[in-house]
Each structure stands twice: as C-alpha cells, then as structure tokens.
Design a protein around this motif. Structure first.
Motif, PDB file in Angstrom:
ATOM      1  N   LEU A  51       0.842  -1.185   0.000  1.00 39.28           N
ATOM      2  CA  LEU A  51       0.000   0.000   0.000  1.00 39.28           C
ATOM      3  C   LEU A  51       0.879   1.238   0.000  1.00 39.28           C
ATOM      4  N   VAL A  52       0.353   2.312  -0.553  1.00 34.59           N
ATOM      5  CA  VAL A  52       1.049   3.593  -0.520  1.00 34.59           C
ATOM      6  C   VAL A  52       0.155   4.597   0.198  1.00 34.59           C
ATOM      7  N   ALA A  53       0.697   5.179   1.278  1.00 38.93           N
ATOM      8  CA  ALA A  53       0.005   6.254   1.991  1.00 38.93           C
ATOM      9  C   ALA A  53       0.562   7.573   1.473  1.00 38.93           C
ATOM     10  N   SER A  54      -0.304   8.387   0.882  1.00 41.92           N
ATOM     11  CA  SER A  54       0.095   9.674   0.335  1.00 41.92           C
ATOM     12  C   SER A  54      -0.457  10.783   1.233  1.00 41.92           C
ATOM     13  N   ILE A  55       0.436  11.619   1.770  1.00 37.87           N
ATOM     14  CA  ILE A  55       0.027  12.645   2.736  1.00 37.87           C
ATOM     15  C   ILE A  55       0.429  14.022   2.212  1.00 37.87           C
ATOM     16  N   ASP A  56      -0.556  14.909   2.122  1.00 39.72           N
ATOM     17  CA  ASP A  56      -0.320  16.279   1.663  1.00 39.72           C
ATOM     18  C   ASP A  56      -0.326  17.200   2.886  1.00 39.72           C
ATOM     19  N   PRO A  57       0.837  17.719   3.313  1.00 43.96           N
ATOM     20  CA  PRO A  57       0.908  18.535   4.525  1.00 43.96           C
ATOM     21  C   PRO A  57       0.280  19.918   4.370  1.00 43.96           C
ATOM     22  N   VAL A  58       0.118  20.368   3.130  1.00 45.31           N
ATOM     23  CA  VAL A  58      -0.475  21.685   2.903  1.00 45.31           C
ATOM     24  C   VAL A  58      -2.000  21.609   2.941  1.00 45.31           C
ATOM     25  N   LYS A  59      -2.563  20.655   2.178  1.00 43.22           N
ATOM     26  CA  LYS A  59      -4.016  20.487   2.148  1.00 43.22           C
ATOM     27  C   LYS A  59      -4.533  19.677   3.336  1.00 43.22           C
TER      28      LYS A  59
ATOM     29  N   SER B 137      -4.367  15.689   9.653  1.00 43.97           N
ATOM     30  CA  SER B 137      -4.941  15.439   8.330  1.00 43.97           C
ATOM     31  C   SER B 137      -6.153  14.519   8.386  1.00 43.97           C
ATOM     32  N   LYS B 138      -6.958  14.593   7.334  1.00 45.81           N
ATOM     33  CA  LYS B 138      -8.140  13.730   7.219  1.00 45.81           C
ATOM     34  C   LYS B 138      -7.971  12.785   6.031  1.00 45.81           C
ATOM     35  N   MET B 139      -8.527  11.589   6.171  1.00 43.80           N
ATOM     36  CA  MET B 139      -8.480  10.629   5.078  1.00 43.80           C
ATOM     37  C   MET B 139      -9.443  11.072   3.987  1.00 43.80           C
ATOM     38  N   SER B 140      -8.923  11.316   2.786  1.00 32.95           N
ATOM     39  CA  SER B 140      -9.772  11.816   1.710  1.00 32.95           C
ATOM     40  C   SER B 140     -10.256  10.707   0.773  1.00 32.95           C
ATOM     41  N   GLY B 141      -9.670   9.517   0.881  1.00 30.78           N
ATOM     42  CA  GLY B 141     -10.147   8.419   0.050  1.00 30.78           C
ATOM     43  C   GLY B 141      -9.135   7.297  -0.042  1.00 30.78           C
ATOM     44  N   SER B 142      -9.544   6.212  -0.680  1.00 32.55           N
ATOM     45  CA  SER B 142      -8.652   5.080  -0.890  1.00 32.55           C
ATOM     46  C   SER B 142      -9.033   4.396  -2.199  1.00 32.55           C
ATOM     47  N   GLU B 143      -8.034   3.896  -2.910  1.00 31.24           N
ATOM     48  CA  GLU B 143      -8.261   3.318  -4.223  1.00 31.24           C
ATOM     49  C   GLU B 143      -7.417   2.071  -4.436  1.00 31.24           C
ATOM     50  N   GLN B 144      -7.896   1.210  -5.330  1.00 33.62           N
ATOM     51  CA  GLN B 144      -7.106   0.076  -5.796  1.00 33.62           C
ATOM     52  C   GLN B 144      -6.284   0.532  -6.998  1.00 33.62           C
TER      53      GLN B 144
ATOM     54  N   LYS C  24      -0.760   6.871 -14.615  1.00 37.46           N
ATOM     55  CA  LYS C  24      -0.106   7.983 -13.907  1.00 37.46           C
ATOM     56  C   LYS C  24      -1.026   9.191 -13.824  1.00 37.46           C
ATOM     57  N   GLN C  25      -1.761   9.473 -14.913  1.00 40.50           N
ATOM     58  CA  GLN C  25      -2.684  10.596 -14.903  1.00 40.50           C
ATOM     59  C   GLN C  25      -3.841  10.334 -13.954  1.00 40.50           C
ATOM     60  N   TYR C  26      -4.272   9.079 -13.884  1.00 34.81           N
ATOM     61  CA  TYR C  26      -5.332   8.664 -12.952  1.00 34.81           C
ATOM     62  C   TYR C  26      -4.923   8.986 -11.511  1.00 34.81           C
ATOM     63  N   ILE C  27      -3.676   8.671 -11.161  1.00 40.08           N
ATOM     64  CA  ILE C  27      -3.166   8.956  -9.815  1.00 40.08           C
ATOM     65  C   ILE C  27      -3.127  10.458  -9.560  1.00 40.08           C
ATOM     66  N   GLN C  28      -2.658  11.224 -10.543  1.00 39.30           N
ATOM     67  CA  GLN C  28      -2.581  12.676 -10.382  1.00 39.30           C
ATOM     68  C   GLN C  28      -3.958  13.305 -10.209  1.00 39.30           C
ATOM     69  N   ASP C  29      -4.943  12.799 -10.939  1.00 37.77           N
ATOM     70  CA  ASP C  29      -6.303  13.340 -10.835  1.00 37.77           C
ATOM     71  C   ASP C  29      -6.908  13.070  -9.462  1.00 37.77           C
ATOM     72  N   ILE C  30      -6.485  11.980  -8.829  1.00 37.32           N
ATOM     73  CA  ILE C  30      -6.975  11.671  -7.487  1.00 37.32           C
ATOM     74  C   ILE C  30      -6.303  12.569  -6.453  1.00 37.32           C
ATOM     75  N   LEU C  31      -4.977  12.703  -6.572  1.00 39.48           N
ATOM     76  CA  LEU C  31      -4.230  13.497  -5.595  1.00 39.48           C
ATOM     77  C   LEU C  31      -4.428  14.994  -5.788  1.00 39.48           C
ATOM     78  N   ASN C  32      -4.600  15.404  -7.037  1.00 35.33           N
ATOM     79  CA  ASN C  32      -4.781  16.832  -7.338  1.00 35.33           C
ATOM     80  C   ASN C  32      -5.946  17.005  -8.305  1.00 35.33           C
ATOM     81  N   PRO C  33      -7.168  16.888  -7.801  1.00 34.28           N
ATOM     82  CA  PRO C  33      -8.347  16.989  -8.682  1.00 34.28           C
ATOM     83  C   PRO C  33      -8.368  18.313  -9.428  1.00 34.28           C
TER      84      PRO C  33
END
Length: 362
Positions: free
Chosen positions: A93-101, A274-281, A308-317
């Motif tokens: 699993l990869v936990a992605s954490i955005d300290p700004v948002k 931080s808050k959990m904003s979602g999870s994906e396969q 890769k674009q799918y991941i970016q759209d999730i992390l940075n809608p």
C-alpha cells in the motif's frame, strides 16, 4: 488556614507537578527511543544480506516537509523462510500525505501487477522487495508516477502486535469468512462471522488475509484499506497516544523503515492534523488485463501514462471553471444519470472486466 495546612498543600502540589514533569520526561524519552528502534541497520536489518545490491538503485528522494510525501507500506508472510531471506510482499500500500491540504490518500497495489523491476527485467511487483526496499520504492514510484520517499516493512506478527497494542478495533465484517489449511498445521485458519465485532490482532489478520471469494485479491485489497483506516483512527485517540511508547516497544522487533526520528515526528504531526480523503485500488479495473507470461498468470497495465494521470487526478483533482460549471453540469446531468442507470442494470462496469478469481496469487 494554618501555616501547617498551607505547607501541606504546597508540598502536595509540588509533588504532583514533579510527578507530571517526571512522567513527561519519561514519556518523551521512551517515545524517542521507540521511534529510533524502528529503523534497523547492520545485523539487525532484515535486508542485511542484500543491502549492497540494493544500494545500486538510486536512493529515494528527500522529503522537504512541505510537498506531498508518499510512504510504501509492505506486509510479508515470513513463515517458512530462513533468517535473512526476504519473502515476496503479501500486501503493498502507498500512503500519500499532503501537509499543505492536510489530507491523506491510501492506494493498495495489486501484487500480481506485472511491471519493470529496476535492474531485474519485468516481473510481478510483489517480487521487488526481494531485491531490497530501494528497489521496491523505485518500482512502485515508476508504476504510479510519483516519488516514493519512505517505506515501512513488517510481517504478520508486527501487524497483529499493532492491533493488539491499540486494544483492538471495532469493525463490521461484511460476510462470513472461512478457510482452513492443513499445510500450515491450521495455524492461520480463517473463521469470522458476519456483523459488527471487536477484532483483536489475530482476527484482524484473518480479515485482511481472506481472499477466497469471487473477486480474490480485488476485494482483499479493499478490506485491507478499510481496516487500516480503522486502526489509524484508533491510533489518534487520547488513550492510544498516551500508550505510544508501549505500542512502539511492542511492534519494533517486527518493523523496519528508512524513516529517521525527525521525519517520523514531522509525519506524526502532519498525519494527526490530516483527514483521510479516500482510498483506491491500483491499477484500477479499467486499466487491467490478465495475461499468462512465462507460465504465470499476471496483471498487465493497458496504458502506463493513463495510470499515472489517474493517480494525479486523485491526488490533485482539477479545479472546475466557475463560469461554466453550472451550465455544463445541467446539460450533462441527464446523460450522466442515464449512464448510471445502464450500469446498475448491467452490473458494476468494473466487475465485468475483472480477471478470473482462479488466478494464482502466490
């Protein structure tokens, strides 16, 4: 109030303050030691036999503290392996954490995904860790198109210890789960009943390991994400925070990471706020294709750039244009509704493209 009474009160307050300060110092020292013990080196490292080989892979990028940080979480089943041997990842699993948002996202990676292993040709992504954590981080980062700065590696025992250390979790088990194997002397049999229940470490491990249903690893990765979110929420309670030194001491023998104490401290502060904003396969169903390569069933990615674009759209809608959002939403609403109705009539669109559950997942 007599002088004797005043003196008694002053001494009592002083003793209480001294006890609080003493506990604070003990807590801080124990917490620091516990964090420091998670990072292994030399003979205590599970990767000591392959450290020189793994060093050939570029070191992960440094985290400056303000940009998004990505942490690779790997769980392995070390049963039957000799000391120093590294088994394939049972879960990634990869936990992605955005300290700004101040938001977190969790991605679970299907372990049969067929990728380029840096320096070792193409193979299932769960084999990457057998060449070392740097190799695993690079393989995952290349797949997702994001930098992976850190890893956390543990085995079954470490996961069970963590859940037990926080006092277990209250969790809804969506169906009866049963599996029995004489091959491992029934040590890791699975038997859970449907319903809301309190899961200890052993029961939690049974839940995240279960994959003996129609969708195999696909539903298992979803269960892993949901249970990890429940454990993370429990970790944020006041009771768990007070017990952190004991929790760290309990899980330390089973964990290795490249996080140093300073980074752990920064991450802990960011994650707590931080808050959990979602999870994906990952990869998503629409980009997967089942193939047989070298006699093994694997999952290939249809288009790596699209992933890769799918991941970016999730992390940075993408931010909607306020001038066109209202009119476009009205015009497309009927079309969207119709599409959703068709999906409900024909069954979930992703499920129709899912690879067979009989795929060998080992």
């Amino acid at each position: 109030m007599t002088k004797k009474t005043k003196k008694t009160i002053i001494w009592s307050v002083s003793l209480i303050l001294a006890a609080i300060i003493g506990y604070g110092i003990y807590y801080a020292a124990s917490f620091y030691d516990g964090l420091q013990s998670l990072q292994k080196s030399g003979e205590s490292s599970p990767f000591r036999e392959i450290e020189k080989v793994d060093a050939k892979v570029p070191a992960p990028p440094e985290w400056e503290g303000t940009e998004t940080v990505n942490i690779l979480l790997m769980g392995v089943d070390a049963r039957g392996f000799e000391e120093g041997e590294i088994p394939r990842s049972d879960s990634m699993l990869v936990a992605s954490i955005d300290p700004v948002k101040k938001k977190m996202h969790l991605f679970s990676i299907l372990r049969d995904t067929y990728v380029e292993i840096p320096g070792y040709d193409r193979n299932r992504i769960n084999t990457a860790i057998t060449h070392g954590p740097n190799t695993a981080m690079k393989a995952v980062g290349d797949l997702l198109g994001i930098p992976v700065q850190y890893y956390v590696y543990t085995d079954f025992q470490g996961f069970m210890k963590l859940v037990d250390s926080v006092g277990g979790v209250d969790f809804y088990v969506e169906k009866d789960m049963k599996y029995s194997s004489k091959a491992d002397k029934n040590e890791y049999d699975i038997e859970l009943k449907q319903g809301m229940q309190h899961l200890d470490g052993n029961a939690a491990l049974q839940y995240v390991r279960f994959r003996y249903d129609a969708m195999g690893d696909f539903t298992r990765t979803e269960r892993q994400r949901e249970l990890l979110k429940a454990v993370a929420k429990k970790m944020q309670t006041t009771t768990s925070i007070m017990k952190l030194p004991d929790i760290l001491k309990s899980v330390s023998p089973y964990i290795d990471t490249n996080l140093d104490v300073e980074d752990m401290w920064k991450l802990a502060n960011v994650a707590y706020k931080s808050k959990m904003s979602g999870s994906e396969q990952v990869p998503p169903m629409k980009l997967l294709k089942e193939e047989h390569i070298g006699g093994a069933a694997v999952l290939t990615v249809g288009n790596s750039d699209t992933l890769k674009q799918y991941i970016q759209d999730i992390l940075n809608p993408p931010t909607p244009d306020p001038e066109t959002e209202g009119t476009e939403g009205t015009e497309s609403n009927s079309e969207t509704t119709g599409s959703e109705n068709n999906d409900s009539e024909n069954g979930h669109s992703d499920s129709s493209t899912a690879p067979s559950a009989t795929t060998d997942r080992n």
